[in-house]
Design a protein around this motif. Structure first.
Motif, PDB file in Angstrom:
ATOM      1  N   ALA A  51      11.764 -48.269  27.589  1.00 42.53           N
ATOM      2  CA  ALA A  51      10.704 -49.239  27.852  1.00 42.53           C
ATOM      3  C   ALA A  51       9.410 -48.552  28.248  1.00 42.53           C
ATOM      4  O   ALA A  51       8.318 -49.034  27.938  1.00 42.53           O
ATOM      5  CB  ALA A  51      11.146 -50.205  28.946  1.00 42.53           C
ATOM      6  N   PRO A  88      10.591 -53.946  26.814  1.00 46.00           N
ATOM      7  CA  PRO A  88      11.652 -54.190  27.804  1.00 46.00           C
ATOM      8  C   PRO A  88      12.848 -54.945  27.239  1.00 46.00           C
ATOM      9  O   PRO A  88      13.993 -54.652  27.601  1.00 46.00           O
ATOM     10  CB  PRO A  88      10.938 -54.994  28.901  1.00 46.00           C
ATOM     11  CG  PRO A  88       9.737 -55.583  28.234  1.00 46.00           C
ATOM     12  CD  PRO A  88       9.320 -54.598  27.189  1.00 46.00           C
ATOM     13  N   ALA A 106       8.181 -50.962  32.027  1.00 47.58           N
ATOM     14  CA  ALA A 106       7.208 -51.498  31.069  1.00 47.58           C
ATOM     15  C   ALA A 106       5.922 -51.921  31.775  1.00 47.58           C
ATOM     16  O   ALA A 106       4.817 -51.755  31.235  1.00 47.58           O
ATOM     17  CB  ALA A 106       7.818 -52.674  30.313  1.00 47.58           C
ATOM     18  N   CYS A 151      13.940 -52.073  33.436  1.00 54.15           N
ATOM     19  CA  CYS A 151      13.150 -52.096  32.202  1.00 54.15           C
ATOM     20  C   CYS A 151      11.804 -52.782  32.414  1.00 54.15           C
ATOM     21  O   CYS A 151      10.768 -52.298  31.936  1.00 54.15           O
ATOM     22  CB  CYS A 151      13.932 -52.801  31.096  1.00 54.15           C
ATOM     23  SG  CYS A 151      15.378 -51.894  30.531  1.00 54.15           S
ATOM     24  N   THR A 152      11.818 -53.903  33.098  1.00 53.77           N
ATOM     25  CA  THR A 152      10.549 -54.598  33.329  1.00 53.77           C
ATOM     26  C   THR A 152       9.637 -53.785  34.236  1.00 53.77           C
ATOM     27  O   THR A 152       8.411 -53.781  34.051  1.00 53.77           O
ATOM     28  CB  THR A 152      10.812 -55.975  33.943  1.00 53.77           C
ATOM     29  OG1 THR A 152      11.657 -55.835  35.104  1.00 53.77           O
ATOM     30  CG2 THR A 152      11.505 -56.888  32.942  1.00 53.77           C
TER      31      THR A 152
END
Length: 519
Positions: free
Chosen positions: A169, A175, A206, A202-203
């Motif tokens: 990501a 993501p 990102a 992941c978020t």
């Protein structure tokens, strides 16, 4: 058994907080690795210092360009032999093996040596993408953190997958695709307790990437028109042809690897031998050197047409296959997608000429080819679709991508039992799960399977009588165990195997527990 909530509780929150920290670190590690690749690329091919990714094909070295990948491969081979052999390969299979066989434990030295070796390999012209090593480095980061903190092996697996997905990501700003990568290739499960920490990592990664680079598609291309029915129909054979290519590519990679295994030299020298081919092809086709993200953009946006598509796709395929098969350090995602985008664009142009009534946009065909080849080679179907959408922002491609990737997945599944991610570790005897399904024992009730009237044996029965009864087809004689009604002070067990072997009959499994005085 009570209702299964996927293990979501206060412990999940703790693992999620760790995953957020890993996502933050992974984002900065990704930025640092990309900068290191850029620095080595500038020094190797232009002789200057630079911190942004450059095209190694733009150089004035002439035939001396052949020597640059060889020098880098010699360094990587020495690092693998005297540092850690785990840095060889493209990272994801190695992470899968650690999850399945080593309780998700990755040594600290891999966390340090993997990104350095990959930066040297790619920076000196290796035909790899940066995402594979970053995924491997992020996974190693999550594993190391999981070894420092007192957590279970299952939770450590979650952190490993979270770190690997966060690395992806952080490179592409994808993501959702990163979460799907973790689910389809690393977690081997679909549980909220595992999914939520991966999503958090992941978020986070990102979002940090967006702070540096803003929001923009990684592979920009002109807006696609919404396809009509005939164009959607054309996506089926297009995806099937790309899926067949994925099968051939996978077999070619491991055929080259097998060929290197038969060389009468130590494996430390194999990357240098493979780099000779990389250098020669790079001298002929400079676009094959380095990460080549611009090649994917050009193929998707129509910047490459005619013979240039075929030449680049074929040259990149040969260069990457030989380099990866030699055991150097590098990724698979960008090279595969370069080949797939070139193939899809070439087939799209051919379709537009031969069957104009279908209305298949060559740029859409390139997008389908880019995603379908990875779906066929890795069986990460939904990750491939999500990746193509997130990196291009082309929502009209959703349905064509699902159709094309589904066709490629089907062809690959029919023609190839293993994938480019699992072939290596399956050869080592590791069993890799390939399905996700409900546990039948979690759905079973004792009352549906237990005998309401238990079959029992009496302590006064003789062994010969029990043996004859077990050999008969009498009701209840096929149970695995029998309670013995006795008040004796001693007990021991007879198995049907022992009873049958005493009389020369084939062995069998159930046990008979005998209590009381021995008959």
């Amino acid at each position: 058994m009570g209702a299964d909530t996927g293990g979501v509780n206060a412990r999940t929150l703790f693992i999620g907080l760790l995953a957020v920290g890993i996502g933050v670190i992974a984002a900065f590690v990704a930025r640092a690795l990309l900068a290191l690749i850029a620095l080595i690329t500038h020094l190797s091919f232009q002789g200057r210092i630079g911190w942004t990714l450059a095209d190694p094909g733009h150089n004035a070295l002439g035939a001396w360009v052949i020597a640059v990948p060889v020098i880098g491969a010699l360094i990587v081979g020495a690092m693998a032999r005297y540092g850690s052999p785990a840095i060889r390969g493209h990272g994801i299979p190695e992470a899968m093996e650690q999850i399945l066989t080593n309780r998700s434990r990755i040594p600290l030295r891999v966390l340090l040596l993997k990104p350095l070796s990959a930066a040297i390999s790619i920076g000196t012209g290796g035909p790899f993408g940066a995402e594979g090593p970053i995924i491997a480095t992020g996974g190693a980061l999550g594993s190391v953190v999981g070894q420092w903190v007192h957590i279970t092996p299952g939770e450590r697996k979650t952190l490993l997958a979270a770190g690997a997905a966060a690395g992806m990501a952080a490179v592409f700003g994808t993501p959702l695709a990163a979460v799907m990568l973790a689910i389809e290739l690393l977690l081997f499960e679909f549980r909220p307790a595992s999914l939520l920490p991966v999503l958090a990592a992941c978020t986070t990664a990102a979002a940090i990437r967006a702070l540096f680079l803003g929001f923009a598609p990684f592979f920009p291309m002109a807006p696609l028109a919404w396809p009509h029915a005939l164009a959607l129909l054309a996506c089926v054979p297009l995806g099937a042809m790309v899926g067949l290519t994925a099968v051939l590519v996978t077999r070619a990679v491991y055929a080259v690897e097998d060929a290197f295994d038969h060389l009468p030299v130590h494996w430390m020298w194999w990357p240098a031998l493979g780099a000779v081919a990389v250098g020669l092809i790079g001298w002929w086709q400079p676009r094959t050197l380095g990460v080549g993200y611009v090649n994917i953009t050009d193929a998707l946006s129509g910047g490459l047409v005619g013979p240039a598509l075929w030449l680049l796709g074929l040259a990149k395929l040969v260069s990457w296959t030989v380099a990866l098969g030699s055991g150097t350090s590098g990724g698979t995602l960008a090279p595969l997608m370069t080949v797939g985008a070139c193939l899809g664009a070439a087939l799209g142009h051919a379709t537009a000429i031969l069957f104009p009534q279908l209305g298949l946009d060559p740029n859409l065909a390139a997008l389908i080819g880019m995603a379908s080849i990875f779906a066929g080679a890795s069986r990460a179907l939904f990750m491939s679709v999500a990746f193509a959408l997130e990196t291009t922002w082309q929502m009209p491609g959703l349905l064509p991508l699902l159709i094309g990737c589904g066709s490629a997945f089907l062809v690959s599944s029919l023609l190839m039992r293993r994938t480019i991610m699992t072939e290596k570790i399956i050869r080592r005897g590791v069993q890799v799960p390939d399905t996700y399904q409900a546990d039948p024992l979690a759905l079973a009730r004792v009352r549906d399977y237990a005998s309401r009237a238990p079959v029992v044996l009496e302590a006064t029965q003789r062994v010969d009588d029990v043996r004859a009864w077990l050999d008969s087809d009498a009701a209840g004689s096929n149970h695995l165990g029998f309670p013995v009604l006795a008040a004796g002070a001693s007990c021991w067990a007879y198995s049907r195997a022992r009873i049958c072997s005493e009389r020369g009959s084939p062995p069998c499994n159930p046990w008979v527990v005998w209590c009381g005085d021995r008959p």
